[in-house]
Motif scaffolding. Structure first.
Motif, PDB file in Angstrom:
ATOM      1  N   GLU A 101      -3.287  -2.258   7.896  1.00  0.00           N
ATOM      2  CA  GLU A 101      -4.247  -3.157   7.253  1.00  0.00           C
ATOM      3  C   GLU A 101      -4.357  -2.833   5.765  1.00  0.00           C
ATOM      4  O   GLU A 101      -4.424  -3.742   4.923  1.00  0.00           O
ATOM      5  N   ALA A 102      -4.344  -1.542   5.436  1.00  0.00           N
ATOM      6  CA  ALA A 102      -4.429  -1.135   4.035  1.00  0.00           C
ATOM      7  C   ALA A 102      -3.186  -1.572   3.265  1.00  0.00           C
ATOM      8  O   ALA A 102      -3.278  -2.092   2.144  1.00  0.00           O
ATOM      9  N   ARG A 103      -2.013  -1.376   3.854  1.00  0.00           N
ATOM     10  CA  ARG A 103      -0.763  -1.737   3.173  1.00  0.00           C
ATOM     11  C   ARG A 103      -0.672  -3.241   2.925  1.00  0.00           C
ATOM     12  O   ARG A 103      -0.056  -3.693   1.952  1.00  0.00           O
ATOM     13  N   ALA A 104      -1.297  -4.024   3.803  1.00  0.00           N
ATOM     14  CA  ALA A 104      -1.261  -5.477   3.633  1.00  0.00           C
ATOM     15  C   ALA A 104      -2.109  -5.933   2.452  1.00  0.00           C
ATOM     16  O   ALA A 104      -1.974  -7.066   1.995  1.00  0.00           O
ATOM     17  N   LEU A 105      -2.971  -5.045   1.936  1.00  0.00           N
ATOM     18  CA  LEU A 105      -3.873  -5.407   0.843  1.00  0.00           C
ATOM     19  C   LEU A 105      -3.334  -5.042  -0.535  1.00  0.00           C
ATOM     20  O   LEU A 105      -3.997  -5.295  -1.539  1.00  0.00           O
ATOM     21  N   VAL A 106      -2.156  -4.416  -0.584  1.00  0.00           N
ATOM     22  CA  VAL A 106      -1.612  -4.022  -1.886  1.00  0.00           C
ATOM     23  C   VAL A 106      -0.206  -4.581  -2.055  1.00  0.00           C
ATOM     24  O   VAL A 106       0.551  -4.714  -1.095  1.00  0.00           O
ATOM     25  N   ARG A 107       0.129  -4.910  -3.294  1.00  0.00           N
ATOM     26  CA  ARG A 107       1.481  -5.383  -3.583  1.00  0.00           C
ATOM     27  C   ARG A 107       2.395  -4.183  -3.780  1.00  0.00           C
ATOM     28  O   ARG A 107       1.993  -3.189  -4.397  1.00  0.00           O
ATOM     29  N   PRO A 108       3.611  -4.218  -3.277  1.00  0.00           N
ATOM     30  CA  PRO A 108       4.534  -3.083  -3.392  1.00  0.00           C
ATOM     31  C   PRO A 108       4.703  -2.651  -4.841  1.00  0.00           C
ATOM     32  O   PRO A 108       4.881  -3.463  -5.749  1.00  0.00           O
ATOM     33  N   GLY A 109       4.631  -1.339  -5.053  1.00  0.00           N
ATOM     34  CA  GLY A 109       4.831  -0.782  -6.384  1.00  0.00           C
ATOM     35  C   GLY A 109       3.614  -0.814  -7.276  1.00  0.00           C
ATOM     36  O   GLY A 109       3.662  -0.301  -8.408  1.00  0.00           O
TER      37      GLY A 109
END
Length: 363
Positions: A101-109
């Motif tokens: 869920e956390a990773r889905a809230l940030v753009r890669p890099g």
């Protein structure tokens, strides 16, 4: 150039698992301005799950402010930082779900995860404890109108540069027979009264110049602290305010024993407790748990008596936590700090959020 936001997040559980909550603050990474605060009680959960919930809440708040911003995440949970950085595996199912869920809230890099000492994460820690306290009182957490800069590390620009500092005079209670026998004496143990030596130490503390001019005396609920506090308060002609948050660590099954007796019966547990703030005595509190309640109590004290001189009568572990928080060192240094019975340690907190040590272990 993309805006940079800083997220500081934390979570806690009173029992691990137990009643839990999280807190997160979003700041402008350049100015330090507080842009958002979030906190919530989440029922029964572990520390790690609560910390992940704090991270997710912080990321959501940052996304609402600027979905294109670069994000600096700073937490005192090495586990969450290492797992989210991809260096450690995530084995717990609940944490895997929250990490996704956390990773889905940030753009890669565009996100950077970094570890900070607990003393530098006190703002988020305070919010988490406020949420848990609110739930225990049967209400929902609500953000304060103005975040207390001195307690939370908020924007120095909002603080009055001419505001007088708050001075805490930390006094360890006088000796008891258990102190003299070098026996563990915790929050739910025998609760002994002061010995003859302890009464002499208290008389000396009450007459010393460190406590002179104090506006109030704050004390733990424990008998030895109450006796110490009342002697000082009577000498000054001020009130004693009692707060159980300043009680000593709950040492569980170790209470009443010497260190040698503990090592003989619990060698592995004692070694772990000495090395890690997450480890707890059987049936007792970890240093991490003690630290959370102490720092929350400190923040409340600084808000209530801002600009005053406050004598705080407490115990070895709570007083060492306060000293470490000003020095910016983590829990692994806790056992290297000695605090004598009846001694005074002086800390000064300025309105701009800075703090300093004025004296240590005066007797």
């Amino acid at each position: 150039m993309a805006r940079v936001l800083r997220i500081e997040a934390d979570g806690g559980s009173r029992g691990n698992p137990g009643p839990a909550g999280f807190g997160a603050v979003v700041k402008d990474a350049t100015s330090g301005e507080v842009l958002a605060e979030v906190a919530e009680s989440i029922g029964r959960a572990t520390n790690n799950v609560a910390e992940y919930r704090g991270l997710v809440a912080g990321l959501r708040a940052a996304h609402a402010i600027d979905p294109d911003a670069r994000i600096e995440v700073r937490m005192d949970s090495k586990l969450v930082v290492e797992q989210m950085s991809g260096r450690w595996q995530i084995k717990h199912a609940d944490m895997r779900t929250l990490a996704q869920e956390a990773r889905a809230l940030v753009r890669p890099g565009l996100v950077d995860f970094g570890w900070i000492p607990r003393a530098q994460n006190s703002h988020a820690d305070r919010l988490a404890n406020e949420a848990m306290d609110a739930a225990a009182a049967g209400r929902q957490w609500q953000r304060a109108t103005v975040a207390p800069a001195a307690a939370s590390g908020g924007s120095a620009a909002a603080a009055d540069p001419d505001a007088p500092p708050t001075v805490l005079v930390l006094v360890r209670h006088g000796s008891t027979l258990l102190t003299e026998q070098r026996r563990v004496s915790g929050r739910y143990g025998e609760d002994p009264e002061l010995s003859e030596s302890g009464l002499a130490e208290v008389r000396s503390a009450a007459a010393c110049r460190d406590v002179a001019g104090a506006d109030v005396v704050v004390s733990s609920t424990m008998r030895r602290s109450q006796q110490t506090a009342r002697a000082i308060a009577d000498a000054l002609g001020v009130d004693v305010v009692t707060d159980p948050q300043w009680d000593e660590t709950d040492f569980g099954e170790w209470d009443g024993l010497t260190a040698g007796e503990v090592v003989k019966r619990w060698p592995r547990e004692f070694a772990a407790w000495n090395d890690s703030p997450d480890a707890a005595p059987p049936g007792g509190e970890s240093l991490l748990t003690v630290e959370r309640r102490v720092l929350a109590a400190r923040d409340a004290l600084l808000r209530r008596w801002a600009g005053k001189r406050v004598v705080l009568v407490s115990h070895g572990d709570p007083l060492r936590v306060l000293l470490r928080s000003v020095l910016g060192v983590d829990g692994r240094m806790q056992r290297r700090i000695h605090v004598d019975p009846g001694s005074r340690t002086l800390l000064r907190y300025r309105a701009d959020g800075t703090s300093e040590v004025l004296a240590v272990n005066r007797v």
